[in-house]
Design a protein around this motif. Structure first.
Motif, PDB file in Angstrom:
ATOM      1  N   TRP A  11       0.794  -1.095   0.066  1.00  0.00           N
ATOM      2  CA  TRP A  11       0.020  -0.133  -0.022  1.00  0.00           C
ATOM      3  C   TRP A  11       0.939   1.512   0.046  1.00  0.00           C
ATOM      4  CZ3 TRP A  11      -3.665  -2.758  -1.455  1.00  0.00           C
ATOM      5  CH2 TRP A  11      -3.824  -4.119  -0.714  1.00  0.00           C
ATOM      6  N   MET A  14       1.945   1.609  -3.370  1.00  0.00           N
ATOM      7  CA  MET A  14       0.880   1.996  -4.248  1.00  0.00           C
ATOM      8  C   MET A  14       0.700   3.357  -4.371  1.00  0.00           C
ATOM      9  SD  MET A  14      -3.039   0.351  -4.381  1.00  0.00           S
ATOM     10  CE  MET A  14      -2.298  -1.064  -4.542  1.00  0.00           C
ATOM     11  N   THR A  15       0.654   3.874  -2.939  1.00  0.00           N
ATOM     12  CA  THR A  15       0.458   5.348  -2.641  1.00  0.00           C
ATOM     13  C   THR A  15       1.498   6.319  -3.377  1.00  0.00           C
ATOM     14  OG1 THR A  15      -0.431   4.879  -0.536  1.00  0.00           O
ATOM     15  CG2 THR A  15       0.104   7.033  -0.909  1.00  0.00           C
ATOM     16  N   GLY A  17       3.380   5.379  -5.711  1.00  0.00           N
ATOM     17  CA  GLY A  17       3.239   5.246  -7.204  1.00  0.00           C
ATOM     18  C   GLY A  17       2.402   6.507  -7.858  1.00  0.00           C
ATOM     19  N   THR A  18       0.880   6.433  -7.129  1.00  0.00           N
ATOM     20  CA  THR A  18      -0.019   7.060  -7.307  1.00  0.00           C
ATOM     21  C   THR A  18       0.184   8.526  -7.362  1.00  0.00           C
ATOM     22  OG1 THR A  18      -1.526   5.541  -6.641  1.00  0.00           O
ATOM     23  CG2 THR A  18      -2.449   7.800  -6.847  1.00  0.00           C
ATOM     24  N   VAL A  19       0.938   9.092  -6.327  1.00  0.00           N
ATOM     25  CA  VAL A  19       1.616  10.533  -6.161  1.00  0.00           C
ATOM     26  C   VAL A  19       2.599  10.802  -7.122  1.00  0.00           C
ATOM     27  CG1 VAL A  19       2.715  12.081  -4.439  1.00  0.00           C
ATOM     28  CG2 VAL A  19       1.159  10.655  -3.538  1.00  0.00           C
ATOM     29  N   SER A  20       3.339   9.871  -7.554  1.00  0.00           N
ATOM     30  CA  SER A  20       4.255  10.142  -8.541  1.00  0.00           C
ATOM     31  C   SER A  20       3.535  10.415  -9.812  1.00  0.00           C
ATOM     32  CB  SER A  20       5.388   8.809  -8.704  1.00  0.00           C
ATOM     33  OG  SER A  20       5.998   8.728  -7.527  1.00  0.00           O
ATOM     34  N   MET A  21       2.671   9.362 -10.222  1.00  0.00           N
ATOM     35  CA  MET A  21       1.996   9.733 -11.555  1.00  0.00           C
ATOM     36  C   MET A  21       1.326  10.902 -11.494  1.00  0.00           C
ATOM     37  SD  MET A  21       0.597   5.717 -12.662  1.00  0.00           S
ATOM     38  CE  MET A  21      -0.222   5.584 -11.095  1.00  0.00           C
ATOM     39  N   SER A  22       0.604  11.309 -10.300  1.00  0.00           N
ATOM     40  CA  SER A  22      -0.081  12.505 -10.418  1.00  0.00           C
ATOM     41  C   SER A  22       0.826  13.825 -10.657  1.00  0.00           C
ATOM     42  CB  SER A  22      -0.962  12.751  -8.944  1.00  0.00           C
ATOM     43  OG  SER A  22      -1.780  11.675  -8.968  1.00  0.00           O
TER      44      SER A  22
END
Length: 550
Positions: A11, A14-15, A17-22
């Motif tokens: 998790w 995942m968090t 990665g999501t922040v990086s993609m954003s």
């Protein structure tokens, strides 16, 4: 694997990665907007095309290469476009050319298919003339008339000097018209309202009439003198002229009072292009809009955006802090307080257009109309405060962002230990003194955080402003040299609305498209600048009151 999942590491990744993609998506979007907006100011080469026209006649086109795209051959043939019978390619390139000269040609932009192009070149003598109306003019400078004399030889220097002279005279005329002449018109209107008010109050005596008429006569005399000077400046600005041979082969003579700048992009080197790029960006930021906002600058929109946001911050800060202090420090822990907190949180989710309708109905029509009836009856039926203006826009956005400031301030107050309050009270301080000298300074970083969030949201709002104050083109700024100097009842321009107007309401979509990107990038820059200023203040307060935290 089971231990790995139970540890929570998936998790976390995942968090992250999501922040990086954003972040990548946001940075990529900003880079795209910045590139598409800033490249608009770069001097592009001016091409000369020899193309095959209708009926096989050759035609010459002069302009900038604006865009290009691949088109299926089948679609062209289905549209009836004549193509060579031996054409075997599936795709052809067509070019969008900005030809300008819109008063002499049918279209400011035109598509040209690659099969119609017979030759293309970039002659060094092709010039671009930026004008006050009808957009750019492309062609060859064939003559310059300065003070009734035809200039011969190299025309570059004399033409630039003549244009600079005309621009300076036009600037003096505009300053005179907006400054001294505008002040006289403002004073004449004040005298008219003063006479009307005395008439309504049955105080209009013959002596007062004569005094007002004497003041009018003096202002009219001053006006005539200034008007004569204005006409002289306008006529002097139009003294010189330039003759340009356009792509039709015809010589067009235009007064330099209508010309703002001239460049020969095909002669420019790299450093000259960089200097021109910065010069154009400066004109875009400091200039006034022209041609239904598709040309010129955006300074009134920048000023209106910053002024409205600052006024909104001045209004929302005390309201939000007082409400948060009452809810956290004074209100009882009962059902009513919980209900108010839930209502405040829910207000943050109300669509912004609803706030705009509320602002129009309550602030503009009710509150503004009441102010007009009580304090400005002499101006009726023309409204003073009873029409959309910058003050009502600031109040509407203050109500819109109020929940953000309240919640952020309450969270800051909640993080302060109760022992600090008790210690202050034990030393003899009152609750008000404890709140003012201890609690609020310690909560000031959280208060500034709420202000930062409020600024970030308010600066980008457009929908409510369309109802309560923003306009396509404001003739005057909310701040000028006429008493009381700050005119919060006036309408104003806004960068967000400017983007909407240029992008979706423009009569010339192709010409306006780069301005959409440029203005969007500028709006983001203004918001970032306001936020960085607030963040700097917050960090200063955090360092200043660090001793209290310890």
């Amino acid at each position: 694997m089971g231990k790995w999942f139970k540890s929570g590491a998936p998790w976390i990744w995942m968090t992250a990665g999501t922040v990086s993609m954003s972040l990548v998506a946001v940075v990529g979007l900003l880079l795209l907007i910045g590139w598409r907006g800033l490249v608009y100011f770069w001097p592009h080469p001016i091409y000369q095309w020899d193309v095959q026209g209708v009926g096989g006649n050759n035609q010459r086109i002069i302009g900038e290469l604006y865009d290009q795209e691949q088109v299926p051959v089948e679609r062209l043939r289905a549209a009836g476009h004549p193509l060579p019978s031996d054409e075997e390619r599936e795709w052809l390139t067509r070019y969008l050319i900005k030809t300008g000269n819109r008063e002499f040609v049918d279209l400011d932009f035109r598509w040209v298919l690659e099969t119609d192009i017979k030759a293309r070149s970039t002659p060094a003598e092709l010039a671009l003339l930026e004008r006050t109306t009808n957009g750019n003019f492309y062609g060859r400078v064939s003559g310059v008339n300065v003070a009734g004399k035809v200039v011969t030889g190299d025309l570059h220097g004399p033409l630039r000097e003549a244009i600079d002279r005309a621009v300076d005279l036009n600037s003096q005329a505009d300053s005179l018209q907006k400054g001294e002449i505008g002040a006289i018109n403002y004073q004449l209107e004040k005298l008219r309202l003063k006479e009307r008010k005395a008439e309504l109050n049955h105080e209009l005596t013959d002596q007062l009439k004569s005094e007002l008429q004497a003041e009018r006569d003096k202002l009219q005399a001053d006006y005539l003198v200034l008007e004569k000077e204005l006409f002289r400046l306008r006529a002097d600005a139009g003294r010189d002229s330039v003759t340009v041979t356009d792509m039709r082969g015809e010589a067009v003579t235009m007064p330099l009072s209508k010309v703002l700048d001239v460049t020969w992009p095909n002669e420019m080197g790299l450093f000259a292009k960089i200097g021109y790029w910065f010069h154009q960006i400066g004109k875009f930021i400091s200039g006034d809009p022209r041609e239904a906002n598709t040309e010129g600058g955006v300074f009134p929109a920048i000023f209106g955006t910053v002024f409205m946001v600052i006024l909104m911050a001045i209004i929302v800060m005390p309201l939000g802090v007082v409400a948060a202090v009452y809810l956290h420090e004074y209100a009882g822990k009962n059902v009513m307080t919980k209900f108010i907190r839930i209502a405040v949180i829910n207000l943050a989710g109300v669509p912004s257009i609803v706030y705009g309708v509320f602002g129009l109905g309550f602030f503009v029509y009710t509150l503004g109309g009441s102010i007009d009836r009580i304090f400005y009856p002499e101006a009726l039926p023309s409204p003073t405060f009873g029409s959309p203006g910058v003050i009502w826009s600031a109040l509407t956005l203050a109500i819109l962002t109020l929940p953000v400031v309240i919640v952020s301030t309450e969270e800051g107050l909640a993080r302060i230990p109760s022992a600090i309050r008790h210690g202050s009270l034990a030393l003899g301080a009152t609750q008000a003194e404890t709140l003012w000298r201890i609690v609020l300074p310690m909560a000031s970083p959280a208060i500034m955080t709420g202000l930062i969030l409020a600024i970030a949201r308010a600066a980008g709002e457009v929908a409510p402003l369309m109802l309560v104050g923003v306009v396509k083109l404001a003739p005057t700024l909310p701040v000028d040299g006429n008493f009381p100097y700050l005119h919060v009842e006036r309408k104003f321009m806004h960068l967000g609305f400017h983007i909407y107007d240029v992008g979706f309401q423009s009569p010339n979509v192709e010409a306006a498209r780069p301005l959409v990107y440029a203005t969007s990038f500028l709006l983001v820059t203004v918001i970032v600048g306001l936020n960085l200023t607030a963040i700097g203040i917050r960090n200063h307060l955090r360092e200043k009151f660090k001793a209290l935290d310890n």
